[in-house]
Design a protein around this motif. Structure first.
Motif: not given
Length: 221
Positions: A58, A208, A213
């Motif tokens: 992430r 997010q 992503h």
């Protein structure tokens, strides 16, 4: 995902806790595989973006020195974007890439031109991130070697997806993209999108929520 004759929306959930054994209720083929083995499975085209997302951390971080790469050992898994100088020299050493992989990180080379892809392959990296100029990407469709595109606006980002980019880094040179435009891109792209460049990852959850992503970090000198 857009097929020639239809549009499909796959609602995907990451399951982190469960009981019992999975069963095929609609005659699906079931198999336990690691994320890096998924590109070699017989999957539908619409699944490719999901597989890429499963393989990408992430948080992404731009680095350019071996000592910076070594300093990530023990931290949460990150996607390392190794900034290649314009000369094409100075890529990460293969041993440093192996150590980063052992610590759970992904390593990409960030830069311009085919020499970036060549340097990434030579160092054993997971792929490359190319500054998008409308060029041909010549990507591996299965996505074992990932090719991302750094784009400065939504229009360019969608062009890069059409050219085959496996993931995107949406980052203007001198500002941030608004959450509205980030959401617009994430709804249309069908591939993982990093929002950048941010000084740290404090906005990760907010990004997010807008569909990104993850967060791409680049510290100003």
């Amino acid at each position: 995902h857009e097929y020639p004759d239809r549009h499909v929306l796959l609602d995907v959930w990451q399951v982190i806790r469960y009981e019992g054994e999975p069963r095929s209720l609609d005659q699906q083929a079931l198999a336990w595989v690691l994320p890096d083995e998924l590109p070699r499975q017989d999957l539908l085209e619409a699944d490719r973006g999901i597989v890429t997302a499963l393989r990408l951390p992430r948080i992404a971080r731009v680095l350019g020195e071996t000592k910076e790469l070594a300093a990530l050992t023990g931290s949460v898994p990150q996607a390392v974007f190794w900034a290649l100088p314009e000369s094409g020299a100075g890529g990460p050493e293969r041993e440093a890439v192996r150590a980063a992989h052992a610590a759970g990180h992904r390593v990409f080379i960030l830069g311009d031109g085919f020499e970036v892809v060549r340097a990434a392959a030579a160092a054993g990296c997971d792929g490359a991130v190319l500054h998008w100029h409308g060029q041909q990407l010549h990507v591996d469709q299965a996505g074992e070697f990932l090719v991302g595109a750094h784009c400065e606006d939504v229009k360019a980002a969608l062009e890069a997806v059409s050219a085959g980019a496996h993931f995107l880094v949406l980052a203007p040179a001198d500002s941030y993209v608004s959450e509205r435009y980030l959401r617009l891109l994430c709804e249309r792209a069908g591939v993982p999108v990093y929002s950048g460049w941010h000084p740290d990852a404090r906005k990760l959850e907010r990004l997010q929520s807008a569909g990104a992503h993850g967060c791409a970090i680049r510290r100003l000198k």
